[in-house]
Design an enzyme around this catalytic site. Sequence first.
Site, PDB file in Angstrom:
ATOM      1  N   LEU A 124       3.506 -16.892  -0.273  1.00  0.00           N
ATOM      2  CA  LEU A 124       2.272 -17.264   0.423  1.00  0.00           C
ATOM      3  C   LEU A 124       2.005 -16.389   1.647  1.00  0.00           C
ATOM      4  O   LEU A 124       1.242 -16.786   2.525  1.00  0.00           O
ATOM      5  CB  LEU A 124       2.350 -18.733   0.851  1.00  0.00           C
ATOM      6  N   CYS A 125       2.629 -15.227   1.728  1.00  0.00           N
ATOM      7  CA  CYS A 125       2.430 -14.351   2.895  1.00  0.00           C
ATOM      8  C   CYS A 125       1.662 -13.098   2.483  1.00  0.00           C
ATOM      9  O   CYS A 125       2.034 -11.976   2.819  1.00  0.00           O
ATOM     10  CB  CYS A 125       3.762 -13.992   3.529  1.00  0.00           C
ATOM     11  N   GLY A 126       0.596 -13.320   1.743  1.00  0.00           N
ATOM     12  CA  GLY A 126      -0.247 -12.205   1.334  1.00  0.00           C
ATOM     13  C   GLY A 126       0.466 -11.298   0.340  1.00  0.00           C
ATOM     14  O   GLY A 126       1.210 -11.750  -0.525  1.00  0.00           O
ATOM     15  N   TYR A 173       2.789  -9.080   1.036  1.00  0.00           N
ATOM     16  CA  TYR A 173       3.993  -8.501   1.643  1.00  0.00           C
ATOM     17  C   TYR A 173       5.109  -8.319   0.616  1.00  0.00           C
ATOM     18  O   TYR A 173       5.722  -7.243   0.520  1.00  0.00           O
ATOM     19  CB  TYR A 173       4.468  -9.390   2.796  1.00  0.00           C
TER      20      TYR A 173
END
Length: 238
Positions: free
Chosen positions: A152-154, A156
Amino acid sequence: RLATKDVSAFIQFKKSTMKLLCLASFLAAASAFAPSRSFIGERATQQVVEPRSHANRRATIVMDGKANAIRDRIKTVKNTKKITMAMKLVAAAKVRRAQDSVLATRPFSETLQSVFGGLIERLGSDSLDLPLLTAREVKTATIVLVTGDRGLCGGYNNFMIKKAEKRIVELQDKGIKVEVISIGKKGTTYFNRYRKDILVATFECGQNPNSEDATAISNTLLNRFLSETTDTVEIGRA
């Protein structure tokens, strides 16, 4: 005889009259139940003529035949989408705070590196016997891959995995053996599935990494370098 003939004629006339009256009453009763022409014409017009708003509308196919179930499913998906977007925003905020913390410690690490570099230059490399400063031919390289535990961190995680894959190909093209140490569940899952032969160690630090986790990782890297299992260590970063 004449009277008898007159009476019989009168009776036949009366019978024919009664038949005519019965037939007329039957026809009148039947016409009362029959639909009128105006009603039939109006109904036909209503069936043939359609509103303009529905002229270009196509038939909607409902798979299970329950419109309410479809509406409930659409509503559930929309609610899940909202929750997922909120989780992504929270995860992005956590990544941003982690990046800020790393950037805040960069001046200290740069100063410490410059101090050690100055000491080495003053003492001279000949009088020191430090294994960490020994220059040797690179035959084996260790790549430290740092990824998140969730997706859920783009982009990355995907970015770091692709970057590690690109570096692995570059080193292997030069004839250098490559091994990977993965920190985080996403990178560990990927290399366990596709490149398990070069994965030598994995670590999971969780949401709040501490000094014990850092010590375990650094000890693993130091031991592999000092034992000459690897000749160089590269840490992937965004």
